[in-house]
Design a protein around this motif. Structure first.
Motif, PDB file in Angstrom:
ATOM      1  N   PRO A 259       0.739  -1.071  -0.118  1.00 25.95           N
ATOM      2  CA  PRO A 259      -0.209   0.086   0.137  1.00 25.95           C
ATOM      3  C   PRO A 259       0.836   1.334   0.098  1.00 25.95           C
ATOM      4  O   PRO A 259       0.493   2.432  -0.727  1.00 25.95           O
TER       5      PRO A 259
ATOM      6  N   SER B 103       1.985   2.008  -3.553  1.00 23.86           N
ATOM      7  CA  SER B 103       0.745   2.711  -4.237  1.00 23.86           C
ATOM      8  C   SER B 103       0.469   3.998  -3.743  1.00 23.86           C
ATOM      9  O   SER B 103       0.237   4.884  -4.728  1.00 23.86           O
TER      10      SER B 103
ATOM     11  N   GLU C  28      -5.948   2.754  -0.112  1.00 22.91           N
ATOM     12  CA  GLU C  28      -4.798   2.021   0.437  1.00 22.91           C
ATOM     13  C   GLU C  28      -4.427   2.419   1.765  1.00 22.91           C
ATOM     14  O   GLU C  28      -3.765   1.619   2.699  1.00 22.91           O
TER      15      GLU C  28
END
Length: 428
Positions: free
Chosen positions: A217, A220, A249
């Motif tokens: 995450p 991202s 996320e």
């Protein structure tokens, strides 16, 4: 003539007196000898409390006295040896490791019960005196012990006996007392480190999995933030989509951190907020939280309590976590228009909590591992539905802290049933 007769009479009288005394002494000596034989037989039968009861004077009396003193010394020495042996045996039995003492030829001089168990020996059979080649069937262990024979260097090594056992063996030379150059054998210390190795592997896997789960995450988030910073002319619709991904996320990262902290809290048994918790009341809170999610998928969420007054002495949040994770999982992995049913009852002195769904089910080969941290049956699907991979591990540790156990029954395409059993003694 009269004088001659007097002398002869005197000689005969003296002879008679001497003969009488000799007979009395012989009888007395014989009686003493029988006493010696009788007592010596008792001593040979280990009746060391026996003593000579002779009140004679002179050399015979001195002999009897010395004999009794010798028995006392023998009795005292044997008692000391037996006590020392009892101490050594008790110490060996108390040692959690397997201990063997082997002479220079490989013959067993000493072995404790734990070593017999680890080497799968018959504990009733006489082991001392047997050679290690006869006693030990495990090739790796035998090889290390035989190769160490005569060595003056200490040695320690981990041996993977099979897929289920890992032993750590420590080998130390035995020197002749006060002579540091003469080795008379070796001490073998066998420690079962299977659980230690398993926990260490779990720790390593946990660190690796946490690193991976946190990195995904974060990567991202940082990627979309960088994109937004470098592209000021992105249209509002795309910008909002990127921000939505960042938010999603971030929430995933938050859930993961919360689950990790909760798992650590439970494992460290920092359960100080203990109270009398009504299970039904806690369940209704979770039911209200999850029922709208079930309705959004057109899933019928039902429940049944055999007794709504059941209470448990526990941390209230622990009970909430059990219901929340099990019901949330059931809803996540159950297709639309299906059903999830919760049943709570008291059975055979235990409290039984059952959460049954009509979802996709779990493959048989995965059932034994689903309670491991970060283990996912379907990794892609788990992330799609927002799972952290820690939910079932958390439940397992909570249930364990309550002295209970958790199991699962599942069939592919038909659904799964998670069953939590907690001893009634934990309930008020």
């Amino acid at each position: 003539m009269e004088e001659l007769m007097t002398i002869i009479f005197f000689i005969i009288l003296v002879s008679v007196i001497v003969a009488i005394l000799s007979i009395r002494y012989t009888l007395r000596l014989r009686r003493y000898l029988e006493e010696f034989i009788y007592v010596s037989k008792k001593i040979s039968n280990k009746e060391f409390h026996s003593r000579l009861n002779i009140s004679a004077k002179g050399e015979l009396g001195e002999l009897a006295k010395n004999f009794n003193e010798m028995i006392e010394i023998m009795d005292s020495t044997i008692s000391e040896v037996e006590y020392s042996h009892l101490q050594m045996t008790s110490i060996l039995k108390s040692i959690s490791h397997g201990i063997l003492a082997i002479d220079i030829d490989g013959n067993i001089m000493l072995i404790n019960e734990e070593a017999k168990r680890m080497l799968k020996c018959n504990s009733e059979k006489q082991i001392e005196g047997l050679n290690v080649n006869v006693l030990i069937n495990e090739e790796k262990l035998l090889k290390e012990i035989v190769s160490f024979k005569g060595s003056k260097q200490n040695k320690s090594k981990e041996l993977k006996i099979n897929d289920d056992l890992v032993y750590k063996i420590s080998l130390d030379p035995i020197y002749l007392q006060d002579v540091k150059n003469i080795i008379i054998g070796s001490i073998v210390n066998i420690e079962d480190i299977t659980e230690k190795v398993r926990l260490e592997n779990m720790r390593s896997d946990f660190v690796a999995n946490v690193s991976h789960e946190l990195k995904t995450p974060l990567t991202s988030i940082s990627g979309f933030v960088e994109t937004l910073k470098l592209n000021e002319d992105i249209d509002p619709q795309t910008r909002n989509r990127f921000l939505g991904i960042i938010e999603s996320e971030s929430n995933r990262l938050k859930r993961l951190i919360e689950d990790i902290l909760l798992l650590s809290f439970i494992e460290n048994q920092e359960n100080s907020l203990v109270d009398s918790v009504n299970i039904y009341e806690v369940f209704i809170e979770i039911f209200d939280m999850t029922s709208y999610i079930a309705k959004s998928k057109n899933i019928k969420l039902t429940y049944e309590f055999s007794d709504k007054s059941i209470k448990v002495c526990s941390n209230r949040d622990y009970i909430k976590q059990i219901f929340l994770n099990l019901i949330d999982n059931a809803i996540k992995y159950t297709p639309e228009n299906k059903e999830v049913h919760v049943h709570v009852s008291s059975l055979n002195g235990n409290i039984c909590i059952s959460v049954k769904d009509t979802g996709v089910g779990i493959p048989e080969e995965d059932i034994e591992r689903i309670f491991e941290r970060f283990y996912r049956v379907d990794k892609a699907r788990s992330r799609d539905v927002g799972g952290t991979g820690l939910g079932l591990a958390i439940i397992k540790h909570i249930v364990k802290s309550l002295g209970g156990n958790i199991s699962v029954k599942s069939e592919l395409g038909k659904g799964s049933e998670f069953i939590v059993i907690i001893p009634q003694k934990n309930f008020l």
